[in-house]
Design a protein around this motif. Structure first.
Motif, PDB file in Angstrom:
ATOM      1  N   ILE A 108      14.124  -9.719  11.283  1.00 17.42           N
ATOM      2  CA  ILE A 108      15.455 -10.082  11.772  1.00 17.42           C
ATOM      3  C   ILE A 108      16.056 -11.222  10.949  1.00 17.42           C
ATOM      4  N   GLU A 158      17.187  -9.768   7.598  1.00 13.84           N
ATOM      5  CA  GLU A 158      18.457  -9.057   7.742  1.00 13.84           C
ATOM      6  C   GLU A 158      19.621 -10.046   7.775  1.00 13.84           C
ATOM      7  N   SER A 159      19.402 -11.199   8.418  1.00 13.22           N
ATOM      8  CA  SER A 159      20.444 -12.230   8.450  1.00 13.22           C
ATOM      9  C   SER A 159      20.713 -12.766   7.050  1.00 13.22           C
TER      10      SER A 159
END
Length: 255
Positions: A110, A113-114
């Motif tokens: 996550i 992805e950021s």
């Protein structure tokens, strides 16, 4: 000292190459070798000004030259793009220094992805900035190209004139001198715009490098999904030292 028209030609060539690299992507596949013979393009034919038309044409070109001198004397609009480029460069530097390559591989998906979205944001912002710079540069490049075209015509007129009356010969020389003055004046903003274009290209390389590093880390995590990253629970219990890989990944991600 370089002649103004040679300096202008070099600046225009470099700016056009930088714009070409932005607009044209990498070729798909290996190009097939051509069997057609290479034919050199014919040199453009420059027509000299007829002696009877020299006064009228000189007056028209003088007005054009004065317009380009006024353009060169105005504040360079590219200077207004510098603060935005500085802000983008600072953001890219901060993002590049946030994690090393080996640390990226320990981040949770996550977080990666950021980071990928951050790099995509800077890529979009820089593309918009470069488009603005190209619009600014286009007017100056067109003016320089038009001056070069007129210089070629008047140069041909001077060389092919033969026995021109002294007054007409002086008129031709005066126009050539004025063109050289305008080209010299335009070379300053063009040089400034070229430096900005080079900074933009260097920043683009940094963004590409950061984007590829994050993509590589994501691919690394995807590959690990098909492997066993830690020993079975009973082996960890027997050793008495549970794996710290997951905790390390979480710790780096929270920093």
């Amino acid at each position: 000292m370089r002649r103004p028209h040679r300096l202008i030609a070099g600046l225009l060539l470099t700016l056009s190459m930088l714009a070409g690299f932005e607009a044209v992507g990498a070729p798909e596949g290996d190009p097939k070798p051509s069997t057609e013979p290479v034919v050199a393009p014919a040199a453009p034919v420059v027509e000299a000004v007829a002696p009877a038309e020299i006064p009228i044409q000189a007056e028209a070109d003088e007005r054009f030259i004065q317009e380009k001198l006024e353009l060169a004397r105005r504040p360079d609009p590219a200077d207004k793009l510098v603060p935005r480029l500085d802000a983008l460069a600072a953001g890219v530097l901060k993002l590049s220094d946030a994690y090393k390559q080996d640390e990226l591989r320990m981040l949770p998906a996550i977080r990666l992805e950021s980071l990928s979205r951050h790099w995509s944001f800077y890529d979009t912002q820089l593309a918009a900035w470069r488009a603005q710079l190209q619009r600014v540069t286009a007017g100056y490049s067109e003016a320089a190209a038009d001056l070069a075209s007129r210089r070629a015509v008047w140069g041909a007129t001077r060389e092919s004139a033969g026995e021109l009356p002294l007054a007409l010969a002086k008129r031709v020389d005066a126009i050539l001198a004025e063109i050289a003055q305008a080209e010299q004046a335009l070379s300053r903003p063009l040089d400034n715009q070229l430096k900005l274009a080079r900074r933009g290209s260097a920043l683009r390389q940094e963004i590409d490098s950061g984007t590829k590093a994050v993509a590589s880390a994501i691919n690394y995590i995807d590959r690990r999904l098909y492997t066993i990253d830690s020993p079975p629970l009973w082996e960890a219990w027997a050793v008495g030292k549970p794996s710290t890989l997951g905790l390390t990944s979480l710790r780096v991600g929270l920093q």
